[in-house]
Design a protein around this motif. Structure first.
Motif, mmCIF file in Angstrom:
data_model
loop_
_atom_site.group_PDB
_atom_site.id
_atom_site.type_symbol
_atom_site.label_atom_id
_atom_site.label_comp_id
_atom_site.label_asym_id
_atom_site.label_seq_id
_atom_site.Cartn_x
_atom_site.Cartn_y
_atom_site.Cartn_z
ATOM 1 N N GLN A 8 0.843 -1.184 0.000
ATOM 2 C CA GLN A 8 0.000 0.000 0.000
ATOM 3 C C GLN A 8 0.879 1.235 0.000
ATOM 4 N N VAL A 79 0.786 -4.374 3.439
ATOM 5 C CA VAL A 79 -0.579 -4.124 3.885
ATOM 6 C C VAL A 79 -0.667 -4.247 5.407
ATOM 7 N N ILE A 100 -4.854 6.063 0.959
ATOM 8 C CA ILE A 100 -4.154 4.796 0.788
ATOM 9 C C ILE A 100 -4.507 4.252 -0.585
ATOM 10 N N THR A 102 -3.771 0.906 -3.207
ATOM 11 C CA THR A 102 -3.259 -0.445 -3.361
ATOM 12 C C THR A 102 -2.250 -0.455 -4.497
#
Length: 122
Positions: A8, A79, A100, A102
């Motif tokens: 992340q 993560v 945030i 991914t």
């Protein structure tokens, strides 16, 4: 150390002059991330911008001190690590935005520091 795989990217949007109990907020955040063993973090200072108050702040504009410019603190971590850091980051960021995203780590390259290099002189 980061390893290839899911991760992340965290971006914290602040004003440069946002203060915390002991220092400027972006410096406190970087110190916190360092103490927690985050692989790396970057602070980026914007030349101009505006936030939720809709006041434009520009470096070098007449009558502007340039102290209220946008700043971003960015880092990439696993993560799990990001999940562990979030409660404290949410507590620290009293005026700003945390986002945030991914992402995936494809490759991590790290040169050895001078004192870590093996002696190959024989």
């Amino acid at each position: 150390m980061l390893s290839p795989g899911p991760a992340q990217r965290v971006v914290i949007h602040l004003n440069e002059d946002a203060a915390s109990e002991g220092d400027y907020l972006h410096l406190e955040i970087v110190s916190f991330l360092f103490a927690q063993g985050v692989s790396g973090a970057t602070v980026l200072r914007g030349h101009s911008g505006f936030g939720s108050h809709h006041r434009i702040h520009t470096h070098g504009a007449p009558g502007m001190s340039g102290e209220h410019l946008p700043i971003r603190v960015e880092f990439i971590e696993s993560v799990d690590t990001v999940g562990n850091l979030m409660p404290k980051l949410i507590e620290l960021v009293t005026d700003g935005v945390i986002e945030i995203q991914t992402t995936s780590i494809v490759h991590v390259a790290q040169l050895a520091q001078p004192n870590e290099r093996k002696d190959t002189s024989g």
